[in-house]
Design a protein around this motif. Sequence first.
Motif, PDB file in Angstrom:
ATOM      1  N   SER A  59      44.928  33.661  29.387  1.00 34.07           N
ATOM      2  CA  SER A  59      44.491  34.878  28.710  1.00 34.07           C
ATOM      3  C   SER A  59      45.329  35.057  27.455  1.00 34.07           C
ATOM      4  CB  SER A  59      44.676  36.078  29.634  1.00 34.07           C
ATOM      5  OG  SER A  59      45.134  37.191  28.891  1.00 34.07           O
ATOM      6  N   ALA A  62      47.854  37.792  27.758  1.00 33.54           N
ATOM      7  CA  ALA A  62      48.968  37.482  28.649  1.00 33.54           C
ATOM      8  C   ALA A  62      49.926  36.504  27.974  1.00 33.54           C
ATOM      9  CB  ALA A  62      48.457  36.926  29.971  1.00 33.54           C
ATOM     10  N   ALA A  87      41.348  44.362  25.458  1.00 40.10           N
ATOM     11  CA  ALA A  87      40.593  43.415  26.278  1.00 40.10           C
ATOM     12  C   ALA A  87      39.263  44.001  26.745  1.00 40.10           C
ATOM     13  CB  ALA A  87      41.424  42.985  27.494  1.00 40.10           C
ATOM     14  N   THR A  88      39.241  45.294  27.038  1.00 39.33           N
ATOM     15  CA  THR A  88      38.013  45.857  27.602  1.00 39.33           C
ATOM     16  C   THR A  88      37.108  46.466  26.538  1.00 39.33           C
ATOM     17  OG1 THR A  88      39.210  47.890  28.059  1.00 39.33           O
ATOM     18  CG2 THR A  88      39.008  46.331  29.864  1.00 39.33           C
ATOM     19  N   LYS A  92      34.841  43.812  23.687  1.00 38.02           N
ATOM     20  CA  LYS A  92      33.442  44.031  24.021  1.00 38.02           C
ATOM     21  C   LYS A  92      32.659  44.434  22.776  1.00 38.02           C
ATOM     22  CE  LYS A  92      32.304  45.515  27.988  1.00 38.02           C
ATOM     23  NZ  LYS A  92      32.055  46.275  29.204  1.00 38.02           N
ATOM     24  N   ARG A 214      29.635  40.817  29.630  1.00 38.11           N
ATOM     25  CA  ARG A 214      30.350  39.677  29.080  1.00 38.11           C
ATOM     26  C   ARG A 214      30.002  38.415  29.828  1.00 38.11           C
ATOM     27  NH1 ARG A 214      35.352  40.975  26.763  1.00 38.11           N
ATOM     28  NH2 ARG A 214      36.136  39.100  27.716  1.00 38.11           N
ATOM     29  N   HIS A 219      37.136  36.718  27.239  1.00 38.38           N
ATOM     30  CA  HIS A 219      38.414  36.666  26.541  1.00 38.38           C
ATOM     31  C   HIS A 219      38.250  36.363  25.079  1.00 38.38           C
ATOM     32  CE1 HIS A 219      41.070  37.013  29.976  1.00 38.38           C
ATOM     33  NE2 HIS A 219      40.061  36.473  30.620  1.00 38.38           N
TER      34      HIS A 219
ATOM     35  N   GLN B  77      49.911  40.065  34.715  1.00 34.36           N
ATOM     36  CA  GLN B  77      49.156  40.707  33.643  1.00 34.36           C
ATOM     37  C   GLN B  77      47.818  40.003  33.412  1.00 34.36           C
ATOM     38  OE1 GLN B  77      50.347  42.848  30.896  1.00 34.36           O
ATOM     39  NE2 GLN B  77      48.662  42.431  29.504  1.00 34.36           N
ATOM     40  N   GLN B  78      47.874  38.689  33.430  1.00 32.34           N
ATOM     41  CA  GLN B  78      46.679  37.894  33.182  1.00 32.34           C
ATOM     42  C   GLN B  78      45.606  38.165  34.240  1.00 32.34           C
ATOM     43  OE1 GLN B  78      46.624  33.789  31.894  1.00 32.34           O
ATOM     44  NE2 GLN B  78      46.415  33.201  34.020  1.00 32.34           N
ATOM     45  N   TRP B  79      46.014  38.230  35.506  1.00 27.63           N
ATOM     46  CA  TRP B  79      45.013  38.435  36.557  1.00 27.63           C
ATOM     47  C   TRP B  79      44.543  39.872  36.623  1.00 27.63           C
ATOM     48  CZ3 TRP B  79      42.149  34.689  37.949  1.00 27.63           C
ATOM     49  CH2 TRP B  79      42.634  33.377  37.855  1.00 27.63           C
ATOM     50  N   GLU B  81      44.122  41.580  33.952  1.00 26.23           N
ATOM     51  CA  GLU B  81      43.153  41.598  32.869  1.00 26.23           C
ATOM     52  C   GLU B  81      41.844  40.945  33.314  1.00 26.23           C
ATOM     53  OE1 GLU B  81      44.525  40.034  29.008  1.00 26.23           O
ATOM     54  OE2 GLU B  81      42.467  39.369  28.722  1.00 26.23           O
ATOM     55  N   TYR B  82      41.978  39.845  34.038  1.00 23.88           N
ATOM     56  CA  TYR B  82      40.801  39.153  34.550  1.00 23.88           C
ATOM     57  C   TYR B  82      39.998  40.107  35.427  1.00 23.88           C
ATOM     58  CZ  TYR B  82      38.059  35.317  36.560  1.00 23.88           C
ATOM     59  OH  TYR B  82      37.046  34.484  36.934  1.00 23.88           O
ATOM     60  N   VAL B  84      39.884  43.473  35.289  1.00 20.69           N
ATOM     61  CA  VAL B  84      39.161  44.542  34.593  1.00 20.69           C
ATOM     62  C   VAL B  84      38.131  44.020  33.592  1.00 20.69           C
ATOM     63  CG1 VAL B  84      40.956  46.289  34.890  1.00 20.69           C
ATOM     64  CG2 VAL B  84      40.947  44.914  32.825  1.00 20.69           C
ATOM     65  N   THR B  85      38.315  42.799  33.094  1.00 18.79           N
ATOM     66  CA  THR B  85      37.323  42.320  32.133  1.00 18.79           C
ATOM     67  C   THR B  85      36.215  41.527  32.826  1.00 18.79           C
ATOM     68  OG1 THR B  85      38.615  40.343  31.659  1.00 18.79           O
ATOM     69  CG2 THR B  85      38.930  42.200  30.194  1.00 18.79           C
ATOM     70  N   GLN B  86      36.584  40.609  33.708  1.00 17.30           N
ATOM     71  CA  GLN B  86      35.587  39.726  34.293  1.00 17.30           C
ATOM     72  C   GLN B  86      34.953  40.309  35.553  1.00 17.30           C
ATOM     73  OE1 GLN B  86      35.125  36.730  32.407  1.00 17.30           O
ATOM     74  NE2 GLN B  86      36.417  38.046  31.144  1.00 17.30           N
ATOM     75  N   GLY B  89      33.401  43.530  34.692  1.00 18.57           N
ATOM     76  CA  GLY B  89      32.380  43.384  33.656  1.00 18.57           C
ATOM     77  C   GLY B  89      31.147  42.669  34.172  1.00 18.57           C
TER      78      GLY B  89
END
Lengths: 921, 179
Positions: A59, A62, A87-88, A92, A214, A219, B77-79, B81-82, B84-86, B89
């Motif tokens: 990411s 990250a 990110a959100t 988007k 998405r 990302h 942090q990466q997960w 983010e994953y 909330v975004t993926q 989403g």
Amino acid sequence: MRLRVAPGGPAALKVLAAAGAAAAPVRLVWGDPSERPLASPSAPWLPALELDSGTVLFSPNAICQFFFLARGEEPTDLTNQWLEWEATELQKGLEALEPLGQLLEHIEQDLSSRGTAYLAGDTQSVADVVVWGALFPVLQDETGLPSELPALRTWFQNMTLSEACRKAAGSVLMPEALLEFKSYLQKHPPPCLATGRATSNAPEAQPGAGTGHRGAGGHGHADPHWDQPSPQGDGPERALSEEEIAAAVAAWARGAAALPGPWKPQQPVLPVHGRRNVLITSALPYVNNVPHLGNIIGCVLSADTFARYCRLRNWNTLYVCGTDEYGTATETKAMEEGLTPQEICDKYNAIHADIYRWFDISFDYFGRTTTPHQTRIAQDIFQRLLARGFLLQDTVEQLRCEGCQRFLADRFVEGTCPFCNYEEARGDQCDKCGKLINAVELKNPQCKLCGGVPVVKTTQHLFLDLPKLQERLEPWLEQSLATGDWTANARYITRSWIRDGLKPRCITRDLKWGTPVPLDGFQDKVFYVWFDAPIGYLSITANYTEQWERWWKNPQQVELYNFMAKDNVPFHSVIFPCSLLGADDNYTLVNHLIATEYLNYEDGKFSKSRGVGVFGDMAKDTGIPADIWRFYLLSVRPEGQDSAFSWGDLMLKNNSELLNNLGNFINRAGMFVCKFFGGVVPDMVLTPDDERLLARVTLELRQYHQLLERVRIRDALRCILSISRHGNQYIQVNEPWKRIKGDEKDRQRAGTVTGVAVNVASALAVMLQPYMPSVSVAIQGQLRIPPERFILSRDFTCTLPAGHRVGTVSPLFQKLENDQVEALRKRFGGGQPEDLAVKPQAKQTHPAPAALVAPGDPQLIQELTEKVAEQGNYVRQLKANKAEKAEVDTEVAKLLELKKQLLQAEGKSPEVPVPKGKRKK
Amino acid sequence: MAAAARPGVEELALLEKLLGLPRGNKYGVQGERKVPVLQTNNGPGLTGLMTIAAHLVKQAKKDQLLGSTAEEKAVVQQWLEYRVTQVDGGSSKEDTTTILKNLNIHLEDKVYLAGNTFTLADILMYYGLHHIMVDLTVQEKEKYLNVSRWFSHIQHYPGVRQHLSNVIFIKNRLYTNAH
């Protein structure tokens, strides 16, 4: 660790910028998505950071976060919130090709309501890099942002100009990558700022969420074409396009004809209709002290460099400055030195003028504030403010010494600090705890003049009604902030002043040395210096020309730049504009406010009383030429954050940048012309190799202009050095000294390379002029550049054509040796800050050279001082090694005895205050 | 899928309980996606699931849940983010498949999302995946074996599951030739 990025991928931008900003030691690999890192998920994840442990971060946010974490910068709620929002919401919006209006609005609102220079506070954080990295591909530069979003504009511009971001943008935008990037841009409508939907009234309205969901490879880099491999996998340097090269070649061929004509303003310099009229001031240095290097770089030298640049651009420029002479400090100093205030001012004004002359500061006029014009103009502004009802009268409690028959200004009182009980607190501030004190709150106050005990009495004072003026100030300020170049700190400080609310400010003082207040009942008072001093800019100009009002009552034609250190910002951005707006006489108000941060000395502060640091008058005694000082100070100019003067760094920059890079290039170029071509510039037949150099130089020259137009003085200096670096490489690769011995073709090549190189040197001479005026003149002389071609242009052209005869070429710079610099470091102090800072009593053991006024035998004092220092070190060492207590005690006793002897030698009281720590069981 | 009225807020309530925090935080929601907002006494409050969750963890002084080294922190942090975004989403069956596939690869050699330690990433990923896992067939659960093993482990972690339904996993493989 390895950072794999896809050329042209917009997410590459933020990770590169973050790596740069956090100085992360990464190995950069331009990625080929077909070699997918093993441990990462199936989507074409790039960028990817492969850590030494085998972990792969995919990411972009990250990855950015990791770089900052590795440097010890922990995330905060605010940085987390921005990262999540990016990110959100932002990603988007970008992917769904929606108008960005509401998203940009969100940043604007947040920045302006928080009043900070950066998204999560006053320093740059991971949040700034991440959001900038997402926005830059669509915006490119802040010109795409409307002026309704001033805070966003400023922030974005600051980010774009920061070194890390600039480098990242340069390396991502390689030509192959650029194509990809363009296709990305074409898909995106220009940031449509008229928002598509009605803005919600809710103050915290979030940008509307898009409806499109998405893709799995989200990302921000889902499109496969972003992940094209680059055939050219090296070097972060931005490559050149065909168009750029062609344009550079065309400009070169036009030669001197491409240069703007020379122009000289008439004397005295007055605004000219139809020209850009630039009025530059640097904060008036206070007269009672010798300025130190920090003062010099913060004000006069920065303003000078910019003024020189403006003149080179043929802008009609006036640069004024002078000493600020009225006030308590002058009276105190006069008493100390047994002179009258006027004599003190005359003495120090001359010292200041000498120092600035030595530093080659190109004032059009260097004046002073103790002049009849000052009285006339200050009283006029005062009368106008009074007539318009902007002044208030109020009663204040103040200490009065009956012995001296006067009210005591803050600096004339000493007493016990009401906060920490320090016994020598000053009337305005305690030196020990640093808290600001109201003089009447001091315990056991004492008059510094006669030692008597002052009493609290009431007295009348006048106040400037700032709350009433605020409604005039705000619209003007908004306009100036939106259209002018204000440094981030200036914006921040100003906003926080406005946000905290303005209060009436006292403009009168019980003093004699000042501009008299022309009002009944105030005959024994003068104007407070902060009201008086900025008016000095006007009165100093009035002493320069009787037509001063054409500069100062002419906002339509004149652009005003104020240079200062950040502590002076509120006076220039809030209070002085309020005085002028209230006086209502069409005054010219500041358009661009350029404030520096602080310059520290080695690891501490400059201190006159401790004799630490280099002061203006000592710089010339170092034997280091003024231009070297200028260069070094400008290259560490505290732009954006505090910086430090360091002797080691001065030596390094002189030897590596000036001697080996810049000096070496210019000297070699000139020497080749002399040695191989009899001093005559040879014919030049350009090859693609040469053309690329022309384009490269042009690119740096453009950058130089772009930065200096925004007063990024330190950054623009890097462009100069990078041109000479390119020049050196060019000479190194083409080896004219070998080819000159070859056949006809080789000799022609040697001629071309030498000719191009000497023209680059000629361009450098002009670009250097704002920074190192004497060196610039020296190059001009050595290369015999005619004045009509010594012109700063936006294009790099051939100013020394074939057949031009150069003069005698000699080295421009000298090496600084280690011993020499070590000796200077010793002489100017610093280096033992622990003694001075941690143990205040140790001060007496290190008499500062400047403060050495003891009546004793200087040699004895010197010897004893050394012994005390030696013994002190020994004791510290014993303690550090946890030696036997008895042994420590014996040595401490010896140390105390030595200190006593030293004090006696110095003629001071031998009562050594026993340091607490040394008697503790 | 029966979407809760304020899924983010309910999830944060679960997290508060898990962390042993007293109830008392006030939440609101923002925008079409109903992004949770934590109201505070001073200032505009905190917005976003990840942000608030990290804030709660710090409030409960369980910072180790955010990772202890720089590397671990970045992975968490990466997960998040994953998540909330993926995970939030994606709504189509295809999205779900991709998410499960990715997680299955990632968890192949790991006990938890961030390696060998249980972190906030596991908690929020568990809450975010619950509605997906509930609907998986036995065959799918076996196909995403690593995800199933991980999910089963997390739902038995003390205090995590609370009132959410227990997802049943069968330990002996039924479709041995599926791979």
